[in-house]
Structure formats: structure tokens, C-alpha cells
Design a protein around this motif. Sequence first.
Motif, mmCIF file in Angstrom:
data_model
loop_
_atom_site.group_PDB
_atom_site.id
_atom_site.type_symbol
_atom_site.label_atom_id
_atom_site.label_comp_id
_atom_site.label_asym_id
_atom_site.label_seq_id
_atom_site.Cartn_x
_atom_site.Cartn_y
_atom_site.Cartn_z
ATOM 1 N N GLU A 2 34.391 72.642 87.367
ATOM 2 C CA GLU A 2 34.875 72.516 89.262
ATOM 3 C C GLU A 2 35.611 71.553 88.881
ATOM 4 O OE1 GLU A 2 30.568 72.699 90.925
ATOM 5 O OE2 GLU A 2 30.658 74.517 91.811
ATOM 6 N N LYS A 3 34.819 69.882 88.514
ATOM 7 C CA LYS A 3 35.943 68.915 88.674
ATOM 8 C C LYS A 3 37.119 69.915 87.855
ATOM 9 C CE LYS A 3 36.136 63.915 86.845
ATOM 10 N NZ LYS A 3 35.979 63.685 86.207
ATOM 11 N N LEU A 4 37.159 70.625 86.533
ATOM 12 C CA LEU A 4 38.650 70.284 86.004
ATOM 13 C C LEU A 4 39.273 71.331 86.801
ATOM 14 C CD1 LEU A 4 37.585 71.505 82.684
ATOM 15 C CD2 LEU A 4 38.789 69.142 82.434
ATOM 16 N N LYS A 5 38.544 72.218 87.736
ATOM 17 C CA LYS A 5 39.293 73.095 89.168
ATOM 18 C C LYS A 5 39.867 72.445 89.461
ATOM 19 C CE LYS A 5 38.958 77.638 90.808
ATOM 20 N NZ LYS A 5 40.347 77.587 91.340
ATOM 21 N N ALA A 6 39.429 71.655 89.971
ATOM 22 C CA ALA A 6 39.681 70.599 91.622
ATOM 23 C C ALA A 6 40.460 69.732 91.315
ATOM 24 C CB ALA A 6 38.533 70.145 91.882
ATOM 25 N N GLU A 7 40.483 69.447 89.813
ATOM 26 C CA GLU A 7 42.099 68.664 89.785
ATOM 27 C C GLU A 7 43.353 69.278 88.733
ATOM 28 O OE1 GLU A 7 40.209 66.437 86.244
ATOM 29 O OE2 GLU A 7 38.958 65.351 87.657
ATOM 30 N N GLU A 8 42.649 70.389 89.084
ATOM 31 C CA GLU A 8 44.392 71.756 88.305
ATOM 32 C C GLU A 8 44.245 71.143 86.886
ATOM 33 O OE1 GLU A 8 46.722 71.846 91.402
ATOM 34 O OE2 GLU A 8 45.913 73.244 92.431
ATOM 35 N N ALA A 9 43.574 70.734 86.434
ATOM 36 C CA ALA A 9 43.729 69.956 84.848
ATOM 37 C C ALA A 9 44.481 71.116 84.252
ATOM 38 C CB ALA A 9 42.762 69.189 84.298
ATOM 39 N N ALA A 31 43.335 77.102 68.988
ATOM 40 C CA ALA A 31 43.945 75.527 70.025
ATOM 41 C C ALA A 31 44.233 76.580 71.137
ATOM 42 C CB ALA A 31 44.708 74.776 69.089
ATOM 43 N N PHE A 32 44.385 76.339 72.586
ATOM 44 C CA PHE A 32 44.154 77.137 74.078
ATOM 45 C C PHE A 32 44.323 75.893 74.011
ATOM 46 C CE2 PHE A 32 42.423 80.232 72.369
ATOM 47 C CZ PHE A 32 43.554 81.638 72.437
ATOM 48 N N VAL A 33 45.836 76.071 75.306
ATOM 49 C CA VAL A 33 45.952 75.158 76.844
ATOM 50 C C VAL A 33 45.653 75.467 77.681
ATOM 51 C CG1 VAL A 33 47.167 73.664 77.924
ATOM 52 C CG2 VAL A 33 47.622 73.158 75.290
ATOM 53 N N LEU A 34 44.474 75.797 78.864
ATOM 54 C CA LEU A 34 43.487 76.102 79.826
ATOM 55 C C LEU A 34 43.615 76.130 81.142
ATOM 56 C CD1 LEU A 34 40.731 77.470 77.096
ATOM 57 C CD2 LEU A 34 42.960 79.098 77.874
ATOM 58 N N ALA A 35 43.887 75.958 82.097
ATOM 59 C CA ALA A 35 43.421 75.993 83.552
ATOM 60 C C ALA A 35 41.911 76.684 83.670
ATOM 61 C CB ALA A 35 44.448 76.649 84.500
ATOM 62 N N VAL A 36 41.267 76.616 84.633
ATOM 63 C CA VAL A 36 39.528 76.832 84.889
ATOM 64 C C VAL A 36 40.756 77.713 85.850
ATOM 65 C CG1 VAL A 36 38.110 76.671 85.759
ATOM 66 C CG2 VAL A 36 38.435 74.858 83.995
ATOM 67 N N ASP A 37 39.833 78.956 86.207
ATOM 68 C CA ASP A 37 40.915 79.913 87.151
ATOM 69 C C ASP A 37 39.661 80.299 87.949
ATOM 70 O OD1 ASP A 37 42.855 82.080 88.024
ATOM 71 O OD2 ASP A 37 41.377 82.835 87.869
ATOM 72 N N ALA A 38 38.608 80.493 87.740
ATOM 73 C CA ALA A 38 37.022 80.971 88.737
ATOM 74 C C ALA A 38 35.941 80.449 88.088
ATOM 75 C CB ALA A 38 37.472 82.064 88.780
ATOM 76 N N VAL A 74 32.613 81.134 84.176
ATOM 77 C CA VAL A 74 33.819 80.402 83.589
ATOM 78 C C VAL A 74 34.870 81.656 83.552
ATOM 79 C CG1 VAL A 74 34.735 78.472 82.822
ATOM 80 C CG2 VAL A 74 32.317 78.452 83.063
ATOM 81 N N LEU A 75 36.072 81.538 84.002
ATOM 82 C CA LEU A 75 37.526 82.392 83.640
ATOM 83 C C LEU A 75 37.969 81.002 83.536
ATOM 84 C CD1 LEU A 75 38.234 84.908 83.658
ATOM 85 C CD2 LEU A 75 39.028 84.912 85.534
ATOM 86 N N LEU A 76 38.667 80.886 82.386
ATOM 87 C CA LEU A 76 39.907 80.319 82.115
ATOM 88 C C LEU A 76 40.878 81.102 81.644
ATOM 89 C CD1 LEU A 76 37.459 79.210 80.222
ATOM 90 C CD2 LEU A 76 38.769 77.264 80.589
ATOM 91 N N LYS A 77 42.541 80.823 81.916
ATOM 92 C CA LYS A 77 43.989 81.186 81.538
ATOM 93 C C LYS A 77 44.182 79.678 80.857
ATOM 94 C CE LYS A 77 43.420 85.084 85.024
ATOM 95 N NZ LYS A 77 43.985 85.400 86.593
ATOM 96 N N GLY A 78 44.926 80.791 80.065
ATOM 97 C CA GLY A 78 45.930 79.591 79.280
ATOM 98 C C GLY A 78 46.791 80.349 78.092
ATOM 99 N N ARG A 79 47.753 79.750 77.876
ATOM 100 C CA ARG A 79 48.162 79.558 76.248
ATOM 101 C C ARG A 79 47.530 79.489 74.884
ATOM 102 N NH1 ARG A 79 52.524 78.974 79.841
ATOM 103 N NH2 ARG A 79 53.669 80.694 80.684
ATOM 104 N N LEU A 80 48.076 80.402 74.260
ATOM 105 C CA LEU A 80 47.720 79.715 72.651
ATOM 106 C C LEU A 80 48.565 78.907 72.528
ATOM 107 C CD1 LEU A 80 45.787 80.212 69.646
ATOM 108 C CD2 LEU A 80 47.640 82.196 69.508
ATOM 109 N N LYS A 81 47.944 77.481 71.834
ATOM 110 C CA LYS A 81 48.746 76.262 71.828
ATOM 111 C C LYS A 81 49.548 76.315 70.478
ATOM 112 C CE LYS A 81 48.446 71.476 71.345
ATOM 113 N NZ LYS A 81 47.842 70.379 70.977
ATOM 114 N N ARG A 82 50.495 76.207 70.057
ATOM 115 C CA ARG A 82 51.120 76.649 68.875
ATOM 116 C C ARG A 82 51.423 75.189 67.483
ATOM 117 N NH1 ARG A 82 53.195 81.199 68.518
ATOM 118 N NH2 ARG A 82 54.178 81.676 70.130
#
Length: 141
Positions: free
Chosen positions: A52-59, A76-83, A93-101
Motif C-alpha cells: 500500500e505504501k509503494l502504491k501510494a508513493e507511486e514508487a 529482473a523487473f522494474v514494477l509498479a503496484v497496480d492493485a 498484489v497486482l504489479l505491472k512493469g517491464r523486464l529489466k535489461r
Amino acid sequence: MKTFKMISFGLLTGDVAYYLPMHDGIIINQENSHRMWILEMFLDVEHKERFEKLKAEEALVEAKVVISYPENEPAAFVLAVDAIHEIGDRVSVLLKGRLKRQRSEYAEQLLSELLDRGLEGQALLERFESDMRSRPRLKKK
């Protein structure tokens, strides 16, 4: 789209991954032009506040995720908490993001092979630039 079993999920802090104890997890490669992935994991409710903290911070968070088989290398991924949805004493916990190169050692291996072949100077530079674009298969060391 391709769907895979998520075996483990580790949040990165610096170079250290903190692996969360999951009850279940799924990962979806959307195979779209944005190269987006969706990850969903089912955890004990005690982890809800962290997300919830990560989502609120849009981290954006970095994570190491093992997909399909325990012996696979973590991706390795870079993600944002979606729901976040509480379900009894557990949380989804639902996260969305991209595979980190990941940094590849391809350039160093290619250069080493070209030097082993005796190339130098302008010929080395031209061949290196050409092969970096075409990416020929290298000998295994």
C-alpha cells in the motif's frame, strides 16, 4: 500473451533481494509493443501495508522473479503496484512493469574473439561495429 507460474518474488534493496513467502503467483507476458508484464501474487495479509505504501508513493520497485521452475535464474523487473485486494487473511498484489535489461557481456566476448583472430586498428573497429549490429553467435568459453 503468455502466462507462467511465479515461483518466487524478491524485492530488491540495493543488491540484496528480500524474498516474500508467497502462497501462489502468476506472471503474464503481454507481448505488446510496450513490453509490459503483469505479476500477481497471493501473500499473507501482513505484507499488505508494504505494498500500500509503494502504491501510494507511486514508487517503481526492482524485483528478482523466478519463473516456471525453481532452478531458473531470477529475471529482473522494474514494477509498479497496480492493485491490492485483501481476501480473508491473505492479500492479492497486482504489479505491472517491464523486464529489466540485464547487462550482457556480449561486447567483451566479441572483442576478445576478434582480438584472438588477430584483428587490430581500423579493421578491428569496423568488424566490431558490424558484429555488434548483426550479433553473430560467439564461441562458448
